[in-house]
Write an enzyme that holds these catalytic residues in place. Structure first.
Site, mmCIF file in Angstrom:
data_model
loop_
_atom_site.group_PDB
_atom_site.id
_atom_site.type_symbol
_atom_site.label_atom_id
_atom_site.label_comp_id
_atom_site.label_asym_id
_atom_site.label_seq_id
_atom_site.Cartn_x
_atom_site.Cartn_y
_atom_site.Cartn_z
ATOM 1 C CG ASP A 36 -12.556 -16.691 -11.591
ATOM 2 O OD1 ASP A 36 -11.716 -16.876 -10.712
ATOM 3 O OD2 ASP A 36 -13.783 -16.628 -11.375
ATOM 4 C CG ASP A 62 -5.586 3.736 0.129
ATOM 5 O OD1 ASP A 62 -4.865 2.718 0.297
ATOM 6 O OD2 ASP A 62 -6.190 3.964 -0.933
ATOM 7 C CG HIS A 101 -6.854 -15.582 -4.818
ATOM 8 N ND1 HIS A 101 -6.397 -16.326 -5.898
ATOM 9 C CD2 HIS A 101 -8.154 -15.315 -5.063
ATOM 10 C CE1 HIS A 101 -7.401 -16.502 -6.748
ATOM 11 N NE2 HIS A 101 -8.473 -15.901 -6.268
ATOM 12 C CG ASP A 102 -9.528 -18.926 -4.393
ATOM 13 O OD1 ASP A 102 -9.861 -17.794 -3.983
ATOM 14 O OD2 ASP A 102 -9.685 -19.302 -5.576
ATOM 15 C CG ASP A 128 -1.110 1.527 -3.838
ATOM 16 O OD1 ASP A 128 0.071 1.231 -4.122
ATOM 17 O OD2 ASP A 128 -1.421 2.187 -2.818
ATOM 18 C CG ASP A 177 -7.663 -13.452 -12.190
ATOM 19 O OD1 ASP A 177 -8.457 -14.208 -12.753
ATOM 20 O OD2 ASP A 177 -7.173 -13.666 -11.059
ATOM 21 C CG ASP A 222 -1.697 1.191 1.475
ATOM 22 O OD1 ASP A 222 -1.786 2.027 0.557
ATOM 23 O OD2 ASP A 222 -2.256 1.329 2.588
ATOM 24 C CD GLU A 239 -10.181 -20.972 -10.128
ATOM 25 O OE1 GLU A 239 -10.095 -21.039 -8.905
ATOM 26 O OE2 GLU A 239 -11.105 -20.359 -10.705
HETATM 27 O O1 TEU Z 1 -12.452 -19.582 -7.490
HETATM 28 C C1 TEU Z 1 -13.183 -20.700 -7.833
HETATM 29 C C2 TEU Z 1 -13.619 -21.587 -6.716
HETATM 30 O O2 TEU Z 1 -14.663 -22.141 -6.827
HETATM 31 C C3 TEU Z 1 -12.871 -21.884 -5.479
HETATM 32 O O3 TEU Z 1 -11.527 -21.807 -5.484
HETATM 33 C C4 TEU Z 1 -13.488 -21.143 -4.347
HETATM 34 O O4 TEU Z 1 -12.745 -20.010 -4.032
HETATM 35 C C5 TEU Z 1 -13.570 -22.013 -3.136
HETATM 36 O O5 TEU Z 1 -14.252 -23.175 -3.453
HETATM 37 C C6 TEU Z 1 -14.295 -21.319 -2.015
HETATM 38 O O6 TEU Z 1 -13.948 -21.870 -0.799
HETATM 39 C C7 TEU Z 1 -12.379 -18.509 -8.347
HETATM 40 C C8 TEU Z 1 -11.502 -17.443 -7.738
HETATM 41 O O7 TEU Z 1 -10.194 -17.916 -7.620
HETATM 42 C C9 TEU Z 1 -12.112 -17.021 -6.437
HETATM 43 O O8 TEU Z 1 -11.301 -16.112 -5.735
HETATM 44 C C10 TEU Z 1 -13.455 -16.419 -6.739
HETATM 45 O O9 TEU Z 1 -14.115 -16.129 -5.535
HETATM 46 C C11 TEU Z 1 -14.331 -17.356 -7.557
HETATM 47 O O10 TEU Z 1 -13.647 -17.953 -8.646
HETATM 48 C C12 TEU Z 1 -15.489 -16.598 -8.167
HETATM 49 O O11 TEU Z 1 -15.048 -15.705 -9.132
#
Ligand code: TEU
Length: 560
Positions: A203, A25, A331-332, A29, A98, A21, A258
């Site tokens: 995605d 804020d 990130h998931d 960024d 993405d 950041d 993905e």
């Molecule tokens: O994620 C798809 C997805 O279904 C999983 O990884 C989901 O985050 C998990 O099952 C929930 O616990 C993609 C993206 O990577 C994710 O960040 C988004 O939220 C999702 O699609 C919707 O766009």
């Protein structure tokens, strides 16, 4: 002309909200990202995948896009993005955007128009159907479930119509069977390619095509109700080929999809070179080796054989006619050193480096999630208020609805929460871990930042980052590490992972002790007089074919 640059690429994923950041804020960024590009390049990355930077109301933190051609102002301007692109290219870092095109934000002008009147030209851009009347009750058009819990249908105002959303209700699924939608997507891809970006991450791409007419899923035996009608749908291959012909193949681009629980057969078809669909997809099956039936909030004892199968099967099946990716975090998912039964205090360095070795020496392009290279760990969240991901809250509420005590529900959520990956980066031990100058970040910091941070890691004799540097050098420059064929040994072993990679006359042996116990192992016969390329311990105890591995020790040998 397409080259195969992705084959010896190393991709680093940046989640822009939480990276750096620069203007204090509370939100990461673009300027912040630019200030850290040398750090990413010096690691050995050759490309960056940016989680969404587009305009979004952030119900799902950027994965609900309201303008595909605009940068969200909290991250910066389009001019800032163009500078980012230039600064990346100046450092020989490719840029992967993405693309969240299964759904748009419900605040996207297309959706707003679509629901404003039944005659809207955008009506057929989404999946809108009449509900089912049962007496005086109005039920959704089908029993399909959203990935994020609950019905996948949301009623439009007080009308008798519903729109489909396979994720949050603020993420409306696009109707890919409408050619106008596909024209627009092609345009968006070409817009970014013409700007100079080098590729995309699609995605949840294998949900684009749905089965019509909409019907109930009576079997309910699929991963989630309805999945058989919206996963790997009937036009998937055709639509991907269209995107390839009309956009992706016009540039020297790379695309990774993905996938959401694809069938083995479809997964393979998506990446088969001759099919001209995607270059690669992500496979996450190994990341389910410590949860029940792919449900990440439900813990089970770590099963190494399941992990090995998930990690290695795609390497074998895509070897002849496609390419693979190698993933440990994103990130998931929670942090990899804090799962799989690992004690992340005692064995943080050893486990982080072992995981990297056994994952990235496989067949495929490495993807590294920000912070993973410094061995960052999960956060000991204290209450639901500290979790910002809507999914954590949906699942928590659902569990409480089933009568689970709050404390127990919270412990489940803490186990699988995506929030672990989304706390601000821990750069040093200054306020907020050096993420900014002290403004409260959008998502709480991990209090461990004083002990576990990038600066400290770099100063340590046991630096995860420096190990990654060495490992990635090998991964990129050793032809066997790039092109070798994978062969697994001793699949049934519950502590050791061992595989070889073979290319021309050369062979690499990758071995890891996936346990906290010292473990003896007899190496595969073929491996006489090997040369040690790398290990996460100073000493590797081999005598003949017998090796004794320390807790979480990993080693790579080469036989010429
Ligand atoms: O994620 C798809 C997805 O279904 C999983 O990884 C989901 O985050 C998990 O099952 C929930 O616990 C993609 C993206 O990577 C994710 O960040 C988004 O939220 C999702 O699609 C919707 O766009």
């Amino acid at each position: 002309m397409k080259t195969d640059w992705y084959k010896n690429a190393v991709v680093y994923q940046v989640y822009p909200f939480s990276f750096m950041d620069s203007d204090n804020d509370g939100w990461g960024d673009i300027e912040g990202i630019i200030s850290k590009l040398d750090y990413i390049r010096d690691l050995g990355a050759t490309a960056i995948w940016f989680s969404p930077l587009y305009q979004s109301p952030d119900y799902d933190y950027g994965y609900d896009i309201s303008d595909y051609r605009a940068i969200d102002e909290k991250f910066g301007t389009m001019a800032d993005f163009e500078r980012l692109l230039e600064e990346c290219h100046r450092r020989d870092l490719k840029v992967i955007m993405d693309m969240v095109i299964n759904h748009t934000s419900t605040e996207h002008p297309w959706f707003r128009d679509a629901v404003s009147s039944e005659d809207s030209p955008y009506r057929d851009w989404y999946i809108i159907r009449k509900g089912k009347r049962e007496g005086d009750r109005l039920l959704p058009p089908s029993n399909w479930e959203s990935t994020f819990t609950g019905s996948a249908w949301e009623r439009i105002g007080s009308s008798d119509e519903f729109y489909l959303h396979l994720f949050c209700r603020e993420q409306a699924d696009l109707n890919w069977d409408n050619p106008a939608v596909r024209d627009e997507i092609v345009d968006i891809l070409n817009f970014w390619l013409a700007k100079g970006v080098d590729g995309f991450r699609f995605d949840v791409f294998n949900m684009f095509s749905k089965v019509y007419p909409i019907r109930d899923d009576d079997q309910k035996d699929t991963f989630q109700t309805g999945a058989q009608y919206y996963v790997d749908g009937p036009h998937m291959h055709e639509y991907l080929r269209e995107l390839n012909d009309r956009a992706l193949s016009l540039y020297d681009s790379y695309t990774v999809g993905e996938s959401f629980h694809p069938s083995e057969e479809d997964a393979h078809a998506y990446v088969k070179k001759e099919n001209r669909e995607l270059d690669t997809i992500f496979n996450f099956a190994h990341l389910d080796a410590d949860n029940i039936a792919g449900k990440k909030f439900f813990r089970k004892p770590f099963d190494l054989r399941q992990f090995k199968k998930g990690l290695l099967d795609p390497q074998v099946s895509y070897y002849r006619d496609g390419w693979n990716t190698l993933v440990l975090e994103n990130h998931d998912n929670p942090r990899s050193v804090s799962r799989f039964g690992i004690d992340d205090r005692k064995y943080r360095y050893e486990a982080a480096t072992m995981l990297a070795t056994i994952t990235y020496m496989g067949f495929g392009t490495p993807f590294i999630y920000m912070g993973q290279e410094a061995g960052l760990t999960n956060t000991d969240f204290r209450s639901m208020d500290e979790l910002k991901d809507p999914v954590s809250h949906f699942v928590y509420d659902l569990m409480k609805g089933y009568g689970l005590p709050a404390k127990l529900a919270f412990s489940f959520i803490k186990y699988g929460a995506r929030d672990h990956a989304r706390v601000p980066m821990q750069w040093d031990d200054s306020v907020n871990g050096g993420f900014n100058k002290g403004h409260a970040p959008w998502q709480c910091v991990n209090p461990l930042y004083r002990e576990i941070n990038v600066r400290k890691d770099l100063e340590s004799d046991h630096s995860v980052y420096r190990y990654y540097q060495k490992l990635l050098q090998i991964k990129k420059n050793n032809e066997t590490a790039v092109y070798g064929e994978t062969h697994e040994y001793d699949h049934e072993n519950r502590r050791i992972i061992c595989y070889s990679r073979t290319w021309k006359r050369k062979k690499l042996f990758v071995i890891g002790n996936f346990s906290s116990r010292r473990t003896k192992y007899r190496l595969p016969e073929l491996m006489d007089i090997p040369e040690l390329l790398i290990s996460n311990y100073d000493d590797v105890k081999v005598s003949g074919l017998d090796i004794e591995l320390e807790p979480y020790q990993a080693a790579v040998f080469e036989k010429k």
